[in-house]
Scaffold this active site. Structure first.
Site, PDB file in Angstrom:
ATOM      1  CG  HIS A  20      -1.733   1.206   1.424  1.00 30.07           C
ATOM      2  ND1 HIS A  20      -3.082   1.240   1.191  1.00 30.07           N
ATOM      3  CD2 HIS A  20      -1.391   2.456   1.850  1.00 30.07           C
ATOM      4  CE1 HIS A  20      -3.539   2.460   1.434  1.00 30.07           C
ATOM      5  NE2 HIS A  20      -2.536   3.217   1.851  1.00 30.07           N
ATOM      6  CD  GLU A  21       1.993   3.578   3.755  1.00 25.89           C
ATOM      7  OE1 GLU A  21       2.389   4.642   3.247  1.00 25.89           O
ATOM      8  OE2 GLU A  21       0.935   3.493   4.404  1.00 25.89           O
ATOM      9  CG  HIS A  24       0.290   6.115  -0.702  1.00 22.99           C
ATOM     10  ND1 HIS A  24      -0.833   6.470  -1.411  1.00 22.99           N
ATOM     11  CD2 HIS A  24      -0.162   5.563   0.462  1.00 22.99           C
ATOM     12  CE1 HIS A  24      -1.915   6.147  -0.723  1.00 22.99           C
ATOM     13  NE2 HIS A  24      -1.535   5.586   0.418  1.00 22.99           N
TER      14      HIS A  24
END
Length: 398
Positions: A20-21, A24
């Site tokens: 997820h990170e 980003h």
């Protein structure tokens, strides 16, 4: 509880969070935003290294991770004013939205990879074939013994035993009528009068056999029986079939997530009840509960394919839920930040229509009370479900 199952789940959870990170991180870098930190874990730093302008590292508590993009909102000060043009808040709205959505997108990508990989390697579980997984040795004297797979006081052989059926046989025809699914096969048996002589065409070890027997009746059960059980078959589909399976699974999970969230108020009172498993309280779980499910699955007395299938589908379902939940228009979720950007651009559009200057970023100071309130509600629900999973866990075997 199986510690291996817990380890597998916690590793999968940490991997999902960091993916997820990474979503980003990659998109922020792609758009030229300044990313100063990419860390696995929280708390004291165990190890770190600099690559260019970004510090990569590992922290002591492996409960997640984070990425630091400078100037995320109006309250996020930038250390060096010269970096302000590269801050998140100074980029076009569409780029900021893409960066915010990239995290949830990675959850979806992981779920698709896991589900397609499962389908194309181990296969999709199918219990609606006509392959036999069990053949009863006796004719049970009553419905309870039949349901439990026991003989009770009966020594009379079951019709399946009399016919010579074996585990692994595939039935292609029952009493002259072709059958291709378990539902079709068992319905035909049930609708046949007890005491009727029947024939079965069976495929066994590449050969086709015709067997004969007489249907029987068990007290307490409607219709006839043979004394057989279905087999769990894993079938590898075509690539298109794998995508169809994946799409169907994702759709079911999204629909189920909506229902689970809607049922949350009614689930809370049942979290600590003895019959939690069969109530709405058994449909919501914390990280501890899901880790416990994984442990139970790994420790279960089933084949390795069933274990792998359960764990992969559980991890995929978790990623689908987290990815969708994260996009809800509620701060401090990513979806809440997307909503703030949309509001910002709507205000700018109205300002242009009126010939007024762009009002700029949404003032996060005004949203802090709302953000804090939502955060506290999420923490409250999380802590209640976590406590329930510790003192009143759900048993997936029930």
């Amino acid at each position: 509880m199986d510690l291996l199952g817990w380890f597998i789940f916690l590793f999968a959870l940490l991997f999902s969070v960091m993916l997820h990170e990474t979503g980003h991180f990659v998109m922020a870098k792609k758009f030229g935003m300044k990313v100063t930190r990419y860390f696995v874990g929280f708390g004291p730093t165990l190890w770190s290294t600099w690559r260019g302008e970004t510090e990569y590292g590992i922290k002591a508590l492996p409960f997640g991770g984070f990425v630091k993009i400078i100037g995320m909102h109006s309250l996020d000060d930038v250390d060096d004013p010269a970096d302000e043009p590269r801050s998140f808040r100074r980029q076009p709205a569409w780029q900021r939205i893409v960066v915010l959505c990239a995290g949830s997108f990675m959850h979806l990508v992981l779920a698709v990879v896991l589900l397609c990989g499962l389908a194309l390697t181990i296969g999709i579980e199918n219990v609606d074939t006509t392959q036999l997984g069990a053949v009863s040795a006796c004719l049970a004297p009553n419905g309870n013994d039949f349901a439990n797979g026991t003989c009770g006081s009966s020594h009379k052989p079951s019709p399946a035993k009399v016919a010579g059926l074996r585990v692994g046989d595939t039935i292609t025809s029952f009493n002259g009528k072709p059958v291709s699914t378990w539902t079709e096969f068992t319905t035909a048996i049930k609708n046949t009068a007890p005491g009727t002589a029947v024939s079965l065409v069976v495929k066994r070890d590449g050969q086709t056999l015709t067997l004969h027997t007489t249907t029987a009746h068990v007290t307490g059960r409607a219709g006839s029986i043979l004394g057989i059980g279905t087999a769990t078959v894993f079938q590898v589909p075509s690539p298109l079939g794998a995508l169809t399976f994946t799409g169907s699974f994702i759709g079911q999970q999204l629909s189920g997530s909506v229902h689970a969230i809607a049922a949350l108020p009614s689930a809370l009172p049942r979290l600590f009840s003895k019959d939690r498993t069969s109530t709405p309280g058994g449909q919501v779980s914390s990280v501890v509960g899901i880790a416990n499910y994984t442990g139970q699955a790994v420790a279960a007395n089933v084949g390795w394919r069933n274990k792998v299938e359960f764990v992969i589908q559980l991890v995929a379902a978790l990623n689908i839920f987290v990815g969708a939940f994260n996009m809800l228009p509620l701060l401090p979720l990513d979806g809440g930040h997307v909503a703030a950007i949309v509001i910002e651009r709507i205000r700018a559009w109205f300002a242009r229509l009126r010939g007024q200057p762009d009002p700029g970023l949404v003032d996060m100071r005004k949203l802090v009370p709302v953000m804090f309130s939502i955060f506290m509600v999420l923490v409250f629900f999380s802590m209640v479900v976590l406590l329930a999973d510790i003192v009143n866990p759900v048993n997936i075997g029930q």
